[in-house]
Design an enzyme around this catalytic site. Sequence first.
Site, short mmCIF file in Angstrom:
data_model
loop_
_atom_site.label_atom_id
_atom_site.label_comp_id
_atom_site.label_asym_id
_atom_site.label_seq_id
_atom_site.Cartn_x
_atom_site.Cartn_y
_atom_site.Cartn_z
N CYS A 97 0.83 -1.20 0.00
CA CYS A 97 0.00 0.00 0.00
C CYS A 97 0.87 1.25 0.00
O CYS A 97 2.02 1.22 -0.48
CB CYS A 97 -1.00 -0.01 1.15
SG CYS A 97 -2.35 1.19 0.88
N ASP A 118 -3.90 1.08 9.83
CA ASP A 118 -5.10 1.91 9.97
C ASP A 118 -5.66 1.80 11.38
O ASP A 118 -6.32 2.72 11.87
CB ASP A 118 -6.17 1.48 8.96
CG ASP A 118 -5.82 2.03 7.60
OD1 ASP A 118 -5.00 1.41 6.90
OD2 ASP A 118 -6.34 3.11 7.25
C1 RUB Z 1 -4.06 3.12 3.35
C2 RUB Z 1 -3.33 2.10 4.18
C3 RUB Z 1 -2.06 2.56 4.84
C4 RUB Z 1 -2.41 3.04 6.26
C5 RUB Z 1 -1.24 3.71 6.94
O1 RUB Z 1 -5.33 2.67 2.94
O2 RUB Z 1 -3.77 1.00 4.37
O3 RUB Z 1 -1.16 1.49 4.95
O4 RUB Z 1 -3.48 3.96 6.20
O5 RUB Z 1 -0.89 4.89 6.23
P1 RUB Z 1 -6.22 3.63 2.02
P2 RUB Z 1 -0.12 6.10 6.93
O6 RUB Z 1 -5.44 3.92 0.78
O7 RUB Z 1 -7.46 2.84 1.76
O8 RUB Z 1 -6.51 4.87 2.81
O9 RUB Z 1 1.14 5.55 7.49
O10 RUB Z 1 0.13 7.06 5.79
O11 RUB Z 1 -1.05 6.66 7.97
#
Ligand code: RUB
Length: 322
Positions: free
Chosen positions: A130, A199
Amino acid sequence: MIDADMTLEETAEGIRTMEIRGAGRIARAAVEALEAHAGGLRPATLEEFRAGMQRAADLLVATRPTAVSLPNAVRNVMRTLEADVPLADAKIAFHERAQAFVASSIGAVARIAEFGARHIRDGDVVMTHCNSDAALACIIAAHREGKAIEVFATEVRPRGQGLVTIRRLNDEGIRTNYIVDAAVRSFINEVDLVIVGADAITVSGAVVNKIGTAPIALAAHEARTNVVVAAETYKFAPLTTLGDLIPIEERAPSEVLSDEIAAALPHVRVRNPAFDVTPAEYVDLIITEQGAIPPSMAWLIIRDYLGWSIEQFHQAGDRTGP
Ligand code: RUB
């Protein structure tokens, strides 16, 4: 940072449609939208101010159900409105808290990067999934320290967040392999370390992250490859101490299959969960801005850094929080 001209509704819509995405960015955007909304309200009384802000908070929190950073961030700033102070003071306090939250959120990622980079050795091959600011910050910090690292980044069906990740890595000049999600197990033996974001993290240390994280962690576990989660403390979910489960967002089938093709397949139902749950036993370490912890210590973060105690929580009878 959100566009200064974005209204509350536009920010809510931006989060819903994933124009604003990633748990940390969602949290900051929500707080900035609340701050802008507070500045625009013209309440006659503190009660009116509280009510207007609560409506705004509810609208934002309802946009995406899984990222606990969102209700945690909203709750963090909304708590300032609990004090019985003159209206003008309440407005100032809210503004200051919102600014402090955004600054500390950005600072948290910087600290995670510093700690996380120490876990990446010169010559390591790192896999990520991701597009996580916290996970990428660790990788980029290690690279900037002069460590020769190589990355495997997944495509991330169906929304393709991997493209954002490889652009960022490419901009940094980091050697990157871009693979489809299904190729993870084929390459896991070439990987020294998996780093992902989160998340939500439950009291048991289970990590909720983008769909496909759990199979990566499973493959890594089988290959004896460490899995590190980079996550700010506001990704921990207090209500899981009371047995609440993290709702897994299921998004529109059209993200997976076009409406046209789907219409010709009346017996086929598309399932599109946006996140999955990696059990704590497949996670070696969680790196927060307060330092690295084993997943089994998640409760300490909830109690000591998010300031929740079960007693207080029951007394308040409040089950509206994250
Ligand atoms: C984003 C996702 C990221 C986490 C952590 O999912 O799963 O790994 O949100 O991100 P989506 P961060 O694209 O559905 O929002 O470290 O930037 O908070």
